[in-house]
Design an enzyme around this catalytic site. Structure first.
Site, PDB file in Angstrom:
ATOM      1  N   ASP A  28      26.769  30.036  34.367  1.00  0.00           N
ATOM      2  CA  ASP A  28      26.730  31.488  34.231  1.00  0.00           C
ATOM      3  C   ASP A  28      25.422  31.933  34.875  1.00  0.00           C
ATOM      4  OD1 ASP A  28      27.944  33.900  33.493  1.00  0.00           O
ATOM      5  OD2 ASP A  28      26.570  34.101  31.817  1.00  0.00           O
ATOM      6  N   HIS A  75      18.236  29.960  42.239  1.00  0.00           N
ATOM      7  CA  HIS A  75      18.408  29.618  40.827  1.00  0.00           C
ATOM      8  C   HIS A  75      19.520  28.578  40.658  1.00  0.00           C
ATOM      9  CE1 HIS A  75      20.878  32.791  42.343  1.00  0.00           C
ATOM     10  NE2 HIS A  75      21.606  32.933  41.243  1.00  0.00           N
ATOM     11  N   ASN A 118      35.941  29.438  42.448  1.00  0.00           N
ATOM     12  CA  ASN A 118      35.231  29.892  43.647  1.00  0.00           C
ATOM     13  C   ASN A 118      35.005  28.697  44.593  1.00  0.00           C
ATOM     14  OD1 ASN A 118      33.194  30.541  45.451  1.00  0.00           O
ATOM     15  ND2 ASN A 118      32.164  31.936  44.023  1.00  0.00           N
TER      16      ASN A 118
HETATM   17  P1  IMP Z   1      28.797  34.508  37.918  1.00  0.00           P
HETATM   18  O1  IMP Z   1      27.874  33.639  37.139  1.00  0.00           O
HETATM   19  O2  IMP Z   1      29.387  33.816  39.091  1.00  0.00           O
HETATM   20  O3  IMP Z   1      29.795  35.200  37.043  1.00  0.00           O
HETATM   21  O4  IMP Z   1      27.889  35.655  38.565  1.00  0.00           O
HETATM   22  C1  IMP Z   1      27.483  36.773  37.853  1.00  0.00           C
HETATM   23  C2  IMP Z   1      27.002  37.869  38.783  1.00  0.00           C
HETATM   24  O5  IMP Z   1      25.593  37.714  38.953  1.00  0.00           O
HETATM   25  C3  IMP Z   1      27.606  37.887  40.182  1.00  0.00           C
HETATM   26  O6  IMP Z   1      28.772  38.634  40.223  1.00  0.00           O
HETATM   27  C4  IMP Z   1      26.512  38.537  40.975  1.00  0.00           C
HETATM   28  O7  IMP Z   1      26.568  39.935  40.835  1.00  0.00           O
HETATM   29  C5  IMP Z   1      25.242  38.052  40.273  1.00  0.00           C
HETATM   30  N1  IMP Z   1      24.731  36.838  40.920  1.00  0.00           N
HETATM   31  C6  IMP Z   1      24.708  35.583  40.415  1.00  0.00           C
HETATM   32  N2  IMP Z   1      24.182  34.708  41.299  1.00  0.00           N
HETATM   33  C7  IMP Z   1      23.893  35.444  42.389  1.00  0.00           C
HETATM   34  C8  IMP Z   1      23.342  35.100  43.659  1.00  0.00           C
HETATM   35  O8  IMP Z   1      23.046  33.941  43.984  1.00  0.00           O
HETATM   36  N3  IMP Z   1      23.201  36.122  44.518  1.00  0.00           N
HETATM   37  C9  IMP Z   1      23.540  37.398  44.233  1.00  0.00           C
HETATM   38  N4  IMP Z   1      24.059  37.769  43.083  1.00  0.00           N
HETATM   39  C10 IMP Z   1      24.232  36.801  42.149  1.00  0.00           C
END
Ligand code: IMP
Length: 221
Positions: A71, A194, A10
């Site tokens: 994560d 976060h 990303n």
């Molecule tokens: P990953 O850790 O990038 O796989 O994120 C997991 C999922 O958590 C994402 O697809 C979002 O749906 C949600 N998520 C994580 N961080 C955020 C944030 O900062 N804003 C909104 N959704 C979040």
């Protein structure tokens, strides 16, 4: 300059991390050829387990380097912590006819938000508390060196508000500034989020930890 590799495809995440790290004399880059490496299955029961698994597995591809993986997700109190580690696949029952932990792929933000609103339909505003959680793990040669946990406490709205950000941002109201995360610029969001909180802990650890090395020389622990 000290160098840390981030296990992500990303570019937005990479940019956010790189800007903050530069001020600490740390160069952030992606893992070379990341998109062609076999994906790590995120089957852990906790954010910590998934972040550690990713950091450890990807660190094998870059011997001697520190690799950071994250994560993250949303925990809603009225839903006993769901969607939690399944945040990215919360709409899998509707879209793929599978439970989130069995899903083949992430489901889109709109569908995930729609499911969240449905699950919370009968929950009054006072009981719609939740938090975003981000765990970062730093690993070298298959071994986790440290983990860092950042949270942001908020309220899940009954309708989306704002167009910035991604994921659950438009439903996540942050009382401290009376806005949703989707109403913030990415710089503002990093101050409260976060992910920003976890990354600042990681940077403090880098500053304090003599084992975070310079250049390409493997560190000695
Ligand atoms: P990953 O850790 O990038 O796989 O994120 C997991 C999922 O958590 C994402 O697809 C979002 O749906 C949600 N998520 C994580 N961080 C955020 C944030 O900062 N804003 C909104 N959704 C979040």
């Amino acid at each position: 300059m000290r160098q840390v590799l981030i296990a992500t495809s990303n570019p937005g995440k990479l940019r956010d991390f790189a800007g903050a790290a530069l001020r600490h004399g740390i160069e952030i880059t992606g893992i070379p050829g990341f998109s062609s490496l076999p994906p790590v299955v995120e089957d852990g029961l906790t954010f910590e387990a998934n972040a550690r698994k990713k950091a450890e597995e990807y660190s094998h591809y870059v011997p001697g380097k520190i690799v950071v993986a994250d994560d993250s997700g949303l925990e809603v109190d009225a839903l006993s912590g769901a969607p939690g580690v399944h945040s990215a696949r919360y709409a899998a029952p509707e879209l793929q006819n599978k439970e989130p932990h069995e899903a083949d792929a992430n489901t889109d933000d709109e569908a995930n938000n729609a499911r969240l609103l449905r699950e919370l339909k009968s929950v009054p505003p006072a009981k719609r508390s939740g938090r975003f959680v981000c765990v970062l793990a730093a690993a070298r040669e298959g071994e986790t060196l440290a983990t860092f946990r950042g949270t942001a406490e908020g309220i899940i709205l009954e309708a989306p508000q704002g167009t910035n950000g991604f994921g659950y941002d438009p439903l996540f109201y942050f009382p401290q500034i009376k806005k949703t995360f989707a109403e913030l610029s990415s710089e503002e969001k990093a101050n409260y989020s976060h992910r920003g909180a976890a990354f600042r802990q990681f940077l403090r650890w880098c500053d304090a930890d003599e084992n975070v090395y310079s250049g390409s020389t493997p560190a000695q622990i």
